[in-house]
Write an enzyme that holds these catalytic residues in place. Structure first.
Site, PDB file in Angstrom:
ATOM      1  CG  ASP A  33      -2.120   0.857   1.085  1.00  0.00           C
ATOM      2  OD1 ASP A  33      -2.296   1.442   0.002  1.00  0.00           O
ATOM      3  OD2 ASP A  33      -2.894   0.968   2.048  1.00  0.00           O
ATOM      4  CG  HIS A  50       0.396   2.163  -9.576  1.00  0.00           C
ATOM      5  ND1 HIS A  50       0.106   1.764  -8.288  1.00  0.00           N
ATOM      6  CD2 HIS A  50      -0.678   2.898  -9.988  1.00  0.00           C
ATOM      7  CE1 HIS A  50      -1.088   2.228  -7.938  1.00  0.00           C
ATOM      8  NE2 HIS A  50      -1.574   2.916  -8.949  1.00  0.00           N
ATOM      9  CG  LEU A 144       9.519 -16.961  -3.724  1.00  0.00           C
ATOM     10  CD1 LEU A 144       9.436 -16.990  -2.193  1.00  0.00           C
ATOM     11  CD2 LEU A 144       9.907 -15.558  -4.200  1.00  0.00           C
TER      12      LEU A 144
HETATM   13  C1  FPP Z   1      -1.680   0.170  -3.508  1.00  0.00           C
HETATM   14  O1  FPP Z   1      -1.275   1.504  -3.485  1.00  0.00           O
HETATM   15  C2  FPP Z   1      -1.146  -0.500  -4.690  1.00  0.00           C
HETATM   16  C3  FPP Z   1      -1.881  -1.016  -5.709  1.00  0.00           C
HETATM   17  C4  FPP Z   1      -3.342  -0.999  -5.726  1.00  0.00           C
HETATM   18  C5  FPP Z   1      -1.226  -1.624  -6.896  1.00  0.00           C
HETATM   19  C6  FPP Z   1      -0.071  -2.523  -6.608  1.00  0.00           C
HETATM   20  C7  FPP Z   1       0.785  -2.627  -7.809  1.00  0.00           C
HETATM   21  C8  FPP Z   1       2.132  -2.650  -7.816  1.00  0.00           C
HETATM   22  C9  FPP Z   1       2.932  -2.689  -6.594  1.00  0.00           C
HETATM   23  C10 FPP Z   1       2.891  -2.612  -9.102  1.00  0.00           C
HETATM   24  C11 FPP Z   1       2.892  -3.809  -9.957  1.00  0.00           C
HETATM   25  C12 FPP Z   1       2.895  -5.115  -9.266  1.00  0.00           C
HETATM   26  C13 FPP Z   1       3.017  -6.316  -9.890  1.00  0.00           C
HETATM   27  C14 FPP Z   1       2.864  -7.522  -9.067  1.00  0.00           C
HETATM   28  C15 FPP Z   1       3.310  -6.469 -11.324  1.00  0.00           C
HETATM   29  P1  FPP Z   1      -2.370   2.650  -3.668  1.00  0.00           P
HETATM   30  O2  FPP Z   1      -2.447   2.992  -5.121  1.00  0.00           O
HETATM   31  O3  FPP Z   1      -3.638   2.219  -3.025  1.00  0.00           O
HETATM   32  O4  FPP Z   1      -1.698   3.814  -2.878  1.00  0.00           O
HETATM   33  P2  FPP Z   1      -2.448   4.924  -2.015  1.00  0.00           P
HETATM   34  O5  FPP Z   1      -3.188   4.218  -0.908  1.00  0.00           O
HETATM   35  O6  FPP Z   1      -1.335   5.776  -1.500  1.00  0.00           O
HETATM   36  O7  FPP Z   1      -3.361   5.686  -2.953  1.00  0.00           O
END
Ligand code: FPP
Length: 264
Positions: A33, A50, A144
């Site tokens: 997050d 991201h 893994l």
């Molecule tokens: C949460 O942060 C993150 C996500 C919803 C997306 C997770 C994706 C990645 C880490 C990148 C790609 C991953 C893979 C496995 C290819 P948020 O956007 O909710 O952040 P915020 O709460 O600060 O708005």
């Protein structure tokens, strides 16, 4: 993920700086997050968060593989994330798709067994195909166990398990009295893995957000303020060290000699 082999010797040197505790988790589950807030605090578009989050994923996968953590499960997209602006959802789907295509061979070379859990039935056919290919390619790998949850929800996972069991009861293949906690576990998405020992959520939020609700019943919970893109080797090491200090009793008591003497 790509980083696992890009420069293996210097990566191994980086990771060798950490002296791990002897008690390691068998399975780590992570809610990644804070990508959006990481980007906004740098006056960058959320997409940049991201992308930086993906680099953190590569790093953590590489650390877990190197440290011989048997299983790592990452929550990448929840069933609730469809409520985000369409552009962001599309960006994330493209990022998953491209990453899967670009990095699956390296994961395979590194003996990683990849699973993508969640409901993929409404994904674009090309993404569904890439998922099937990646899972089949790495199915027999013994390193893994990397699971990525995309369009996943813990309640949906349990609901689907219950539906499958109910169908078997309906068909006369099972008795109602055969339904046990173990049977439900067997019908969940990650039924071949041990339940997570350690759950990590970054960015300061203190919630489970519908992630692996059944399997987290006795998991040790670890929350940190670090935004996911900044979650590095040291942050993972700190979480593992914290886990190593926990006394796990699974509802029992630690010292069985100290029995209850007073009878009510
Ligand atoms: C949460 O942060 C993150 C996500 C919803 C997306 C997770 C994706 C990645 C880490 C990148 C790609 C991953 C893979 C496995 C290819 P948020 O956007 O909710 O952040 P915020 O709460 O600060 O708005």
């Amino acid at each position: 993920m790509g980083e696992v082999v890009l420069n293996p010797s210097s990566r191994a040197e980086q990771l060798a700086q950490f002296t791990l505790p002897s008690k390691l988790p068998n399975h780590i589950a992570v809610i990644m997050d804070g990508n959006g807030r990481w980007a906004v605090s740098r006056h960058l578009p959320r997409a940049a968060g991201h992308r930086a989050g993906l680099q953190a994923v590569r790093n953590i996968v590489s650390a877990c593989a190197h440290w011989k953590i048997p299983a790592l499960t990452l929550f990448a997209f929840s069933s609730e994330n469809w409520g985000r602006p369409a552009q962001e959802v599309q960006f994330l789907m493209n990022l998953f798709h491209k990453t899967l295509i670009d990095e699956i061979e390296q994961l395979h070379e590194n003996n990683v067994c990849l699973r993508i859990i969640g409901d993929h039935s409404h994904f674009e056919p090309s993404l569904q195909k890439a998922i099937t290919y990646a899972q089949e390619l790495t199915l027999d790998n013994t390193g893994l166990n990397l699971s990525i949850a995309i369009n996943y929800g813990g309640r949906a996972d349990i609901t689907y398990a219950v539906q499958q069991i109910a169908e078997q009861v309906h068909a006369g293949q099972l008795q109602v009295t055969d339904i046990s906690s173990e049977l439900i576990t067997q019908h969940l998405a990650l039924n071949t893995l041990p339940e997570p020992d350690l759950f990590i959520r970054t960015s300061g939020e203190l919630r489970l957000s519908n992630f692996m609700l059944w399997q987290l019943a006795y998991t040790e919970l670890y929350f940190c303020d670090t935004m996911w893109p900044d979650f590095d080797d040291e942050a993972l090491f700190n979480a593992i060290c914290d886990y190593a200090t926990r006394q796990r009793r699974f509802g029992g008591i630690e010292n069985k000699e100290n029995v209850l003497v007073e009878v009510l």
